[in-house]
Design an enzyme around this catalytic site. Structure first.
Site, PDB file in Angstrom:
ATOM      1  N   TYR A  15      15.686 -28.709  32.664  1.00 33.74           N
ATOM      2  CA  TYR A  15      16.314 -28.578  31.346  1.00 33.74           C
ATOM      3  C   TYR A  15      15.313 -28.772  30.205  1.00 33.74           C
ATOM      4  O   TYR A  15      15.627 -29.396  29.201  1.00 33.74           O
ATOM      5  CB  TYR A  15      17.461 -29.598  31.200  1.00 33.74           C
ATOM      6  CG  TYR A  15      18.725 -29.123  31.861  1.00 33.74           C
ATOM      7  CD1 TYR A  15      19.611 -28.311  31.159  1.00 33.74           C
ATOM      8  CD2 TYR A  15      19.021 -29.463  33.167  1.00 33.74           C
ATOM      9  CE1 TYR A  15      20.773 -27.852  31.756  1.00 33.74           C
ATOM     10  CE2 TYR A  15      20.177 -29.000  33.775  1.00 33.74           C
ATOM     11  CZ  TYR A  15      21.046 -28.203  33.063  1.00 33.74           C
ATOM     12  OH  TYR A  15      22.189 -27.740  33.656  1.00 33.74           O
ATOM     13  N   TYR A 143      31.676 -28.513  33.653  1.00 26.97           N
ATOM     14  CA  TYR A 143      30.324 -28.493  34.222  1.00 26.97           C
ATOM     15  C   TYR A 143      30.403 -29.110  35.614  1.00 26.97           C
ATOM     16  O   TYR A 143      30.849 -30.242  35.771  1.00 26.97           O
ATOM     17  CB  TYR A 143      29.320 -29.277  33.359  1.00 26.97           C
ATOM     18  CG  TYR A 143      27.956 -29.301  34.011  1.00 26.97           C
ATOM     19  CD1 TYR A 143      27.116 -28.187  33.961  1.00 26.97           C
ATOM     20  CD2 TYR A 143      27.524 -30.402  34.745  1.00 26.97           C
ATOM     21  CE1 TYR A 143      25.895 -28.178  34.611  1.00 26.97           C
ATOM     22  CE2 TYR A 143      26.292 -30.404  35.394  1.00 26.97           C
ATOM     23  CZ  TYR A 143      25.481 -29.281  35.319  1.00 26.97           C
ATOM     24  OH  TYR A 143      24.264 -29.270  35.968  1.00 26.97           O
ATOM     25  N   ASP A 230      36.366 -33.229  40.759  1.00 31.65           N
ATOM     26  CA  ASP A 230      34.923 -33.459  40.675  1.00 31.65           C
ATOM     27  C   ASP A 230      34.722 -34.787  39.943  1.00 31.65           C
ATOM     28  O   ASP A 230      34.791 -34.847  38.719  1.00 31.65           O
ATOM     29  CB  ASP A 230      34.260 -32.297  39.930  1.00 31.65           C
ATOM     30  CG  ASP A 230      32.756 -32.522  39.725  1.00 31.65           C
ATOM     31  OD1 ASP A 230      32.281 -33.626  40.045  1.00 31.65           O
ATOM     32  OD2 ASP A 230      32.085 -31.599  39.232  1.00 31.65           O
ATOM     33  N   LYS A 259      26.016 -39.330  41.934  1.00 38.06           N
ATOM     34  CA  LYS A 259      25.581 -40.194  40.814  1.00 38.06           C
ATOM     35  C   LYS A 259      25.768 -41.689  41.116  1.00 38.06           C
ATOM     36  O   LYS A 259      24.963 -42.267  41.829  1.00 38.06           O
ATOM     37  CB  LYS A 259      26.289 -39.771  39.530  1.00 38.06           C
ATOM     38  CG  LYS A 259      25.842 -38.365  39.052  1.00 38.06           C
ATOM     39  CD  LYS A 259      26.243 -38.121  37.622  1.00 38.06           C
ATOM     40  CE  LYS A 259      25.953 -36.698  37.159  1.00 38.06           C
ATOM     41  NZ  LYS A 259      24.622 -36.479  36.660  1.00 38.06           N
TER      42      LYS A 259
HETATM   43  C1  LIG Z   1      30.984 -33.529  36.793  1.00 38.64           C
HETATM   44  C2  LIG Z   1      29.666 -33.166  37.418  1.00 38.64           C
HETATM   45  N1  LIG Z   1      29.649 -32.458  38.556  1.00 38.64           N
HETATM   46  C3  LIG Z   1      28.500 -32.129  39.156  1.00 38.64           C
HETATM   47  C4  LIG Z   1      27.279 -32.478  38.616  1.00 38.64           C
HETATM   48  C5  LIG Z   1      26.017 -32.073  39.302  1.00 38.64           C
HETATM   49  O1  LIG Z   1      25.390 -33.173  39.867  1.00 38.64           O
HETATM   50  P1  LIG Z   1      23.839 -33.116  40.251  1.00 38.64           P
HETATM   51  O2  LIG Z   1      23.103 -33.108  38.961  1.00 38.64           O
HETATM   52  O3  LIG Z   1      23.614 -34.345  41.055  1.00 38.64           O
HETATM   53  O4  LIG Z   1      23.634 -31.865  41.039  1.00 38.64           O
HETATM   54  C6  LIG Z   1      27.243 -33.207  37.436  1.00 38.64           C
HETATM   55  C7  LIG Z   1      25.958 -33.574  36.831  1.00 38.64           C
HETATM   56  O5  LIG Z   1      25.848 -33.927  35.692  1.00 38.64           O
HETATM   57  C8  LIG Z   1      28.470 -33.562  36.814  1.00 38.64           C
HETATM   58  O6  LIG Z   1      28.502 -34.239  35.671  1.00 38.64           O
END
Ligand SMILES: Cc1ncc(COP(=O)(O)O)c(C=O)c1O
Length: 421
Positions: A15, A143, A230, A259
């Site tokens: 990024y 996202y 998610d 995370k």
């Molecule tokens: C809601 C959500 N899903 C998926 C992801 C993707 O995770 P990663 O960056 O570990 O691939 C993120 C990352 O910010 C996220 O906030």
């Protein structure tokens, strides 16, 4: 040469527009909420290192768990083998996840946790003899990650536009009415509805009410499709409950975690599914197998740290700290209401700066120049933040003390009240 100069000769950052971005911060060590740089600065990690850190950096108990596991078993492949950290972590997750989630599939990160859920949903219906159920309903501003499936499910944005030849179409809806209309008309073709419950993160820190999450569950039941939550960002306390689905008292058919799962130590993803989904893959017909895996699936080091993090949730007042932080964030952001739309949930506070301010009279969204300018101004004051365009947010590790948080809130207020150009 110092670390930043050496970095700039050989490294390509995520990024990051490598032509114009400032030199990366050379971090040599970290402890609690503080990052220490090679040139002697101490900086408060106000975004939990991309939302992963929860108990603070270099936590003695997590360090000890990692070191102990490294002495025992660092890694073994997870097809045909198993190990104590993976089994125990699955057992403990099933105990604390919304009731009904019964099987844990491991992967590497948040994006892969989402990819796994998308693939499981499609193959679930295929295995049940309904291969036409293959579209996904997702939300605007979503996202879900940067791999191709996760990108497809995310909002069509500057993050994904260059890859439009790779992504597959999904149905993006704004709210429940929109979702119901689509499910009524085309529900028989829907594999799953995918949402970020309570808080849409990278799409702009948008907080949704619990009734919305409950409504999505109701619609998925009514139109007999799957619900994927998610919780890569929201899982493990970020919204004030262990899992955001708890705000609405619902169980999704699948949940994606990463995370905070390993408290910010190591990459690990989990997709947990109900027994009904798992059962649809049991067959003498080997083509019904879920053919998906990664070299580092269920890495024992990551699982061991995740277990130690769950011990901290059990033994210390971690969730109470998040609620204490939430009260402090509300009070700290309240005086800034005149500058933008304020949103607070759990350990996250955001302010979407009003576009009539000269500060933001620039490109809308993520590319708004307010983002990098504000980030630089925060950094000068010793605070690491990465606004999403004109959305400024503060999301520190939960272990932040009251005085550290109050110092950070003062820096945010002072920066936002100073004209940037
Ligand atoms: C809601 C959500 N899903 C998926 C992801 C993707 O995770 P990663 O960056 O570990 O691939 C993120 C990352 O910010 C996220 O906030």
């Amino acid at each position: 040469m110092n670390l930043s100069d050496r970095d700039q000769a050989v490294v390509w950052h995520p990024y990051t527009q490598m032509l114009t971005a400032p030199a990366p911060l050379p971090i040599t060590r970290a402890e609690g909420v503080w990052l220490y740089t090679e040139d002697g600065r101490r900086i408060l990690d106000g975004i939990s290192s991309w939302w992963v850190n929860i108990h603070g950096h270099s936590h003695p108990k997590l360090n000890a768990a990692l070191a102990a596991q490294a002495r025992e078993l660092e890694h073994v492949m997870f097809a045909g083998c198993t190990h104590r950290p993976a089994v125990e972590l699955a057992e403990r997750l099933i105990e604390i996840l919304p009731k009904g989630l019964a099987r844990v599939f491991y992967s590497d990160n948040g994006s892969t946790a989402v990819e796994v859920a998308l693939k499981l949903a499609v193959q679930y219906w295929r295995n049940l003899g309904q291969p036409n159920r293959k579209t996904f309903v997702t939300l605007h501003n979503a996202y879900h990650g940067d791999t191709v499936g996760a990108m497809s499910a995310s909002e069509d944005s500057v993050f994904t536009r260059a890859f439009s030849t790779l992504t597959f179409p999904v149905e993006r809806v704004h709210g429940l009415d929109d979702m119901e209309r689509y499910l009524r008309d085309a529900g028989d073709f829907v594999a799953a509805v995918l949402i970020e419950p309570m808080l849409q993160g990278a799409g702009g820190m948008i907080v949704r009410p619990a009734e919305f999450v409950a409504g999505v569950r109701r619609l998925c039941d009514q139109y007999r499709t799957l619900l994927i939550a998610d919780e890569v960002l929201t899982g493990f306390g970020r919204t004030g409950k262990m899992f955001a689905c708890e705000h609405a008292g619902i169980t999704p058919d699948m949940i994606c975690l990463s995370k905070g799962l390993t408290a910010g130590y190591l990459p690990l993803g989990v997709t947990a599914a109900t027994a009904a989904i798992y059962d649809a893959f049991l067959s003498d017909d080997r083509s019904k197998t879920f053919f998906h895996g990664h070299s580092y699936t269920a890495n024992p080091l990551a699982c061991a740290v995740a277990l130690a993090s769950l011990d901290l949730f059990r033994d210390e007042a971690v969730l109470a700290n998040v609620l204490r932080l939430e009260r402090q964030l509300r009070a700290g952001f309240e005086p800034l209401r005149a500058l933008g739309d304020m949103r607070v949930i759990g350990g996250v506070a955001a302010l979407e700066l009003f576009s009539d301010r000269s500060l933001t009279s620039d490109k809308p969204g993520y590319l708004n120049q307010a983002g990098p300018r504000l980030a630089a101004a925060f950094l000068e004051r010793g605070l690491l933040l990465r606004p999403l365009g004109n959305v400024v947010y503060f999301m520190p590790p939960y272990c932040i003390t009251e005085s550290e948080a109050s110092w950070a809130l003062e820096q945010i207020a002072a920066t936002l009240r100073t004209p940037l150009w």
